[in-house]
Design a protein around this motif. Structure first.
Motif, mmCIF file in Angstrom:
data_model
loop_
_atom_site.group_PDB
_atom_site.id
_atom_site.type_symbol
_atom_site.label_atom_id
_atom_site.label_comp_id
_atom_site.label_asym_id
_atom_site.label_seq_id
_atom_site.Cartn_x
_atom_site.Cartn_y
_atom_site.Cartn_z
ATOM 1 N N GLN A 88 -8.239 -0.961 -61.673
ATOM 2 C CA GLN A 88 -7.791 -1.171 -63.017
ATOM 3 C C GLN A 88 -8.344 -0.343 -64.198
ATOM 4 O O GLN A 88 -7.859 0.488 -64.900
ATOM 5 C CB GLN A 88 -7.860 -2.649 -63.551
ATOM 6 C CG GLN A 88 -7.187 -3.483 -62.931
ATOM 7 C CD GLN A 88 -7.345 -4.792 -63.358
ATOM 8 O OE1 GLN A 88 -8.172 -5.275 -64.000
ATOM 9 N NE2 GLN A 88 -6.653 -5.931 -62.973
ATOM 10 N N SER A 89 -9.660 0.010 -64.103
ATOM 11 C CA SER A 89 -10.365 1.008 -64.916
ATOM 12 C C SER A 89 -10.080 2.336 -64.777
ATOM 13 O O SER A 89 -10.047 3.086 -65.578
ATOM 14 C CB SER A 89 -11.873 0.369 -65.034
ATOM 15 O OG SER A 89 -12.120 -0.597 -65.167
ATOM 16 N N LEU A 92 -5.934 3.145 -65.911
ATOM 17 C CA LEU A 92 -5.414 2.269 -67.190
ATOM 18 C C LEU A 92 -3.823 2.391 -67.576
ATOM 19 O O LEU A 92 -3.304 1.333 -67.526
ATOM 20 C CB LEU A 92 -6.353 2.545 -68.378
ATOM 21 C CG LEU A 92 -7.511 1.790 -68.561
ATOM 22 C CD1 LEU A 92 -8.447 1.853 -69.855
ATOM 23 C CD2 LEU A 92 -7.555 0.333 -68.334
ATOM 24 N N THR A 192 -16.777 0.471 -65.625
ATOM 25 C CA THR A 192 -16.792 0.388 -67.176
ATOM 26 C C THR A 192 -16.928 1.964 -67.786
ATOM 27 O O THR A 192 -16.490 1.934 -68.826
ATOM 28 C CB THR A 192 -18.229 -0.218 -67.595
ATOM 29 O OG1 THR A 192 -18.092 -1.622 -66.994
ATOM 30 C CG2 THR A 192 -18.335 -0.437 -68.913
ATOM 31 N N PHE A 195 -13.438 3.177 -68.068
ATOM 32 C CA PHE A 195 -12.714 2.581 -69.056
ATOM 33 C C PHE A 195 -13.144 3.261 -70.715
ATOM 34 O O PHE A 195 -12.156 3.622 -71.057
ATOM 35 C CB PHE A 195 -13.313 1.142 -69.202
ATOM 36 C CG PHE A 195 -12.484 0.429 -70.420
ATOM 37 C CD1 PHE A 195 -11.303 -0.016 -70.460
ATOM 38 C CD2 PHE A 195 -13.268 0.139 -71.484
ATOM 39 C CE1 PHE A 195 -10.686 -0.723 -71.652
ATOM 40 C CE2 PHE A 195 -12.692 -0.489 -72.740
ATOM 41 C CZ PHE A 195 -11.375 -0.866 -72.602
ATOM 42 N N TRP A 198 -11.451 6.572 -70.754
ATOM 43 C CA TRP A 198 -9.948 6.432 -71.120
ATOM 44 C C TRP A 198 -9.994 6.484 -72.653
ATOM 45 O O TRP A 198 -8.834 6.949 -73.019
ATOM 46 C CB TRP A 198 -9.238 5.254 -70.432
ATOM 47 C CG TRP A 198 -8.743 5.441 -68.823
ATOM 48 C CD1 TRP A 198 -9.211 5.068 -67.861
ATOM 49 C CD2 TRP A 198 -7.938 6.264 -68.721
ATOM 50 N NE1 TRP A 198 -8.761 5.357 -66.530
ATOM 51 C CE2 TRP A 198 -7.780 6.175 -67.243
ATOM 52 C CE3 TRP A 198 -6.747 7.149 -69.347
ATOM 53 C CZ2 TRP A 198 -6.822 7.003 -66.518
ATOM 54 C CZ3 TRP A 198 -5.995 7.845 -68.656
ATOM 55 C CH2 TRP A 198 -5.942 7.523 -67.099
#
Length: 226
Positions: A88-89, A92, A192, A195, A198
């Protein structure tokens, strides 16, 4: 424009995500086998998410025919497994469109269009439909990185200081760590970082057209003044 770079980043990120997706699919298949082996009158309520947490112990709940137990899976919150967090990270935009591994995806999401309903990931129907969602996610990951890699937002002096390359690096490290059971929890750290990278990319995506419009306005004023 650099199509070669775009295809390279797409290939790397799909290769990074595939082991995570395959491991979760194998755990889903294991959960389905356990579910099918249980008698109807003594269903053991195990969710696929349970299989994603090593060392966790299943809680057995005996459900009698005369009892009715109802709950809303959309009301439950929890940390996703590290394999889900890495994918997911690291992707995104694709995750946002697909809503991959979300218990109750919104109706506009690709997961909902492919048959995932609001029964949660403990639903046999949703676990089976998840295979279609996995394929859709892989396609979008490839398309996403072809575009990002082909049209980089900045010309970085070092390859890793460009957001797309840095996100790919973090996702690769997180995926490699998540494959090692003894330390897989540490994979959340590079996830993290991906993330926040992004967020850096989206900030550049907004700043670029604003900067271009401002520079165009200044040049237009200079021409008019001359």
């Amino acid at each position: 424009m650099n199509w070669r770079r775009g295809l390279l980043l797409a290939g790397i990120n799909v290769a990074v995500a595939l082991p995570m997706i395959a491991m979760l699919a194998a755990r889903d298949a294991q959960w389905l086998r356990i579910r099918q082996q249980k008698p109807v009158t003594e269903q053991t309520h195990l969710t696929p998410n349970y299989l994603s947490f090593p060392g966790a112990r299943p809680q057995l709940v005996r459900v009698q025919e005369e009892q009715i137990v109802s709950f809303n899976p959309c009301e439950f919150w929890g940390h996703p497994p590290v394999h889900v967090a890495v994918v997911q990270s690291g992707n995104l935009p694709a995750f946002f469109l697909v809503q991959w591994r979300v218990d109750c995806p919104p109706n506009w999401s690709i997961a909902a269009m492919l048959g995932i309903d609001h029964a949660g990931l403990s639903s046999v129907h949703n676990v089976q439909a998840m295979r279609r969602v996995d394929v859709a996610l892989c396609i979008l990951i490839a398309a996403q990185w072809v575009v990002i890699g082909t049209f980089p937002l900045i010309k970085a002096r070092r390859w890793w200081s460009e957001p797309g390359a840095f996100i790919t690096l973090c996702a690769s490290i997180g995926s490699a760590i998540a494959l090692i059971p003894a330390i897989q929890g540490l994979g959340r750290l590079p996830a993290t970082l991906a993330f926040f990278a992004w967020l850096w990319y989206f900030a550049l995506l907004v700043w670029k057209p604003v900067h271009f419009a401002w520079q165009s306005t200044l040049h237009r004023r200079q021409r008019l003044s001359n």
